[in-house]
Design a protein around this motif. Structure first.
Motif, PDB file in Angstrom:
ATOM      1  N   HIS A  54       0.593  -1.005  -0.050  1.00 26.55           N
ATOM      2  CA  HIS A  54       0.037   0.127  -0.040  1.00 26.55           C
ATOM      3  C   HIS A  54       0.822   1.356   0.012  1.00 26.55           C
ATOM      4  N   PRO A  55       1.482   1.683  -1.159  1.00 26.23           N
ATOM      5  CA  PRO A  55       2.245   2.846  -1.146  1.00 26.23           C
ATOM      6  C   PRO A  55       1.185   4.095  -0.914  1.00 26.23           C
ATOM      7  N   ASP A  56       1.873   5.003  -0.368  1.00 24.12           N
ATOM      8  CA  ASP A  56       0.791   6.208  -0.144  1.00 24.12           C
ATOM      9  C   ASP A  56       0.436   7.014  -1.460  1.00 24.12           C
ATOM     10  N   HIS A  57      -0.379   6.309  -2.412  1.00 22.53           N
ATOM     11  CA  HIS A  57      -0.935   6.918  -3.523  1.00 22.53           C
ATOM     12  C   HIS A  57      -1.687   8.220  -3.073  1.00 22.53           C
ATOM     13  N   GLN A  58      -2.515   8.099  -2.004  1.00 24.28           N
ATOM     14  CA  GLN A  58      -3.451   9.127  -1.861  1.00 24.28           C
ATOM     15  C   GLN A  58      -2.731  10.318  -1.302  1.00 24.28           C
ATOM     16  N   GLY A  59      -1.788   9.859  -0.533  1.00 22.22           N
ATOM     17  CA  GLY A  59      -0.815  11.256  -0.030  1.00 22.22           C
ATOM     18  C   GLY A  59      -0.203  12.015  -1.116  1.00 22.22           C
ATOM     19  N   ILE A  60       0.368  11.335  -2.131  1.00 19.72           N
ATOM     20  CA  ILE A  60       0.835  11.966  -3.247  1.00 19.72           C
ATOM     21  C   ILE A  60       0.004  12.904  -4.127  1.00 19.72           C
ATOM     22  N   LEU A  61      -1.330  12.199  -4.269  1.00 16.45           N
ATOM     23  CA  LEU A  61      -2.101  12.785  -4.960  1.00 16.45           C
ATOM     24  C   LEU A  61      -2.814  14.122  -4.324  1.00 16.45           C
ATOM     25  N   ALA A  62      -3.036  13.972  -2.934  1.00 13.87           N
ATOM     26  CA  ALA A  62      -3.580  15.010  -2.147  1.00 13.87           C
ATOM     27  C   ALA A  62      -2.529  16.071  -2.092  1.00 13.87           C
ATOM     28  N   LEU A  63      -1.093  15.970  -2.064  1.00  9.46           N
ATOM     29  CA  LEU A  63      -0.040  16.795  -1.959  1.00  9.46           C
ATOM     30  C   LEU A  63      -0.121  17.759  -3.336  1.00  9.46           C
ATOM     31  N   VAL A  64      -0.292  16.908  -4.594  1.00 14.16           N
ATOM     32  CA  VAL A  64      -0.210  17.688  -5.873  1.00 14.16           C
ATOM     33  C   VAL A  64      -1.561  18.318  -6.032  1.00 14.16           C
ATOM     34  N   THR A  65      -2.623  17.811  -5.598  1.00 13.97           N
ATOM     35  CA  THR A  65      -3.879  18.755  -5.999  1.00 13.97           C
ATOM     36  C   THR A  65      -3.939  20.018  -4.910  1.00 13.97           C
ATOM     37  N   THR A  66      -3.412  19.766  -3.827  1.00 10.38           N
ATOM     38  CA  THR A  66      -3.437  20.900  -2.840  1.00 10.38           C
ATOM     39  C   THR A  66      -2.576  21.913  -3.598  1.00 10.38           C
ATOM     40  N   CYS A  67      -1.355  21.696  -4.231  1.00  9.75           N
ATOM     41  CA  CYS A  67      -0.380  22.412  -4.809  1.00  9.75           C
ATOM     42  C   CYS A  67      -1.136  23.034  -5.791  1.00  9.75           C
ATOM     43  N   VAL A  68      -1.904  22.490  -6.730  1.00  9.62           N
ATOM     44  CA  VAL A  68      -2.621  22.889  -7.889  1.00  9.62           C
ATOM     45  C   VAL A  68      -3.558  23.880  -7.460  1.00  9.62           C
ATOM     46  N   TRP A  77      -3.028  29.650 -12.270  1.00  9.81           N
ATOM     47  CA  TRP A  77      -2.385  28.569 -13.003  1.00  9.81           C
ATOM     48  C   TRP A  77      -3.831  27.695 -13.322  1.00  9.81           C
ATOM     49  N   GLU A  78      -4.256  27.192 -14.569  1.00 11.64           N
ATOM     50  CA  GLU A  78      -4.973  26.343 -14.852  1.00 11.64           C
ATOM     51  C   GLU A  78      -4.371  25.073 -14.904  1.00 11.64           C
ATOM     52  N   LEU A  79      -5.433  23.826 -14.464  1.00  9.54           N
ATOM     53  CA  LEU A  79      -5.018  22.445 -14.687  1.00  9.54           C
ATOM     54  C   LEU A  79      -5.340  22.025 -15.898  1.00  9.54           C
ATOM     55  N   VAL A  80      -4.459  21.236 -16.600  1.00 11.75           N
ATOM     56  CA  VAL A  80      -4.485  20.750 -17.872  1.00 11.75           C
ATOM     57  C   VAL A  80      -4.703  19.124 -17.699  1.00 11.75           C
ATOM     58  N   ASN A  81      -4.027  18.636 -16.823  1.00 13.50           N
ATOM     59  CA  ASN A  81      -3.974  17.106 -16.682  1.00 13.50           C
ATOM     60  C   ASN A  81      -3.434  16.598 -15.665  1.00 13.50           C
ATOM     61  N   VAL A  82      -3.843  15.227 -15.205  1.00  5.76           N
ATOM     62  CA  VAL A  82      -2.900  14.583 -13.776  1.00  5.76           C
ATOM     63  C   VAL A  82      -2.854  13.349 -14.317  1.00  5.76           C
ATOM     64  N   PHE A  83      -1.588  12.910 -14.096  1.00  8.26           N
ATOM     65  CA  PHE A  83      -1.337  11.386 -14.341  1.00  8.26           C
ATOM     66  C   PHE A  83      -0.176  10.680 -13.307  1.00  8.26           C
ATOM     67  N   THR A  84      -0.291   9.630 -13.091  1.00  6.92           N
ATOM     68  CA  THR A  84       0.588   8.859 -12.284  1.00  6.92           C
ATOM     69  C   THR A  84       1.520   8.034 -12.881  1.00  6.92           C
ATOM     70  N   ARG A  85       2.719   7.652 -12.376  1.00  9.54           N
ATOM     71  CA  ARG A  85       3.599   6.906 -12.995  1.00  9.54           C
ATOM     72  C   ARG A  85       4.191   5.810 -12.011  1.00  9.54           C
ATOM     73  N   GLU A  86       4.384   4.580 -12.257  1.00  5.03           N
ATOM     74  CA  GLU A  86       4.929   3.686 -11.480  1.00  5.03           C
ATOM     75  C   GLU A  86       6.254   3.467 -11.721  1.00  5.03           C
ATOM     76  N   VAL A  87       7.278   3.633 -10.804  1.00  2.33           N
ATOM     77  CA  VAL A  87       8.802   3.529 -11.321  1.00  2.33           C
ATOM     78  C   VAL A  87       9.450   2.370 -10.629  1.00  2.33           C
TER      79      VAL A  87
END
Length: 110
Positions: A54-68, A77-87
């Protein structure tokens, strides 16, 4: 009263860390480009089976959306797109991280 740390100018690239923007390390007033990509990532190298499952997907998504939302409210600034990537490190074995990215553009009214 504690002195404020020095701000780092935003850029020269178009990829900025969401946490650095939100904690005030990056001075967004200096960003001159029309497009911007903001990212957050889970820490690499999971240490426990629970973190692997259970990596912290919700945490990083919350951080990015808060920043947006913050960039929209304070700089237009206007949001264009959001995407995720597993490395995956070690060719699809244990030990990877997840990144969440938001692509933004300057509002035409700014």
């Amino acid at each position: 009263m504690q002195p404020q740390p020095a701000l780092f100018p935003a850029g020269p690239g178009t990829l900025l860390d969401a946490a650095a923007i939100l904690n005030g390390t990056v001075d967004m007033r200096t960003y001159q480009r029309k497009y911007l990509v903001v990212y957050a990532a889970t820490s690499g190298g999971f240490t426990t089976p629970a973190e692997l499952a259970h990596p912290d997907h919700q945490g990083i998504l919350a951080l990015v959306t808060t920043c947006v939302e913050w960039l929209d409210e304070h700089f237009g600034w206007e949001l264009v797109n959001v995407f995720t990537r597993e490395v995956n490190v070690f060719t699809r074995q244990i030990g990877g991280w997840h990144c969440c990215y938001a692509m933004l553009r300057r509002s035409r009214s700014e």
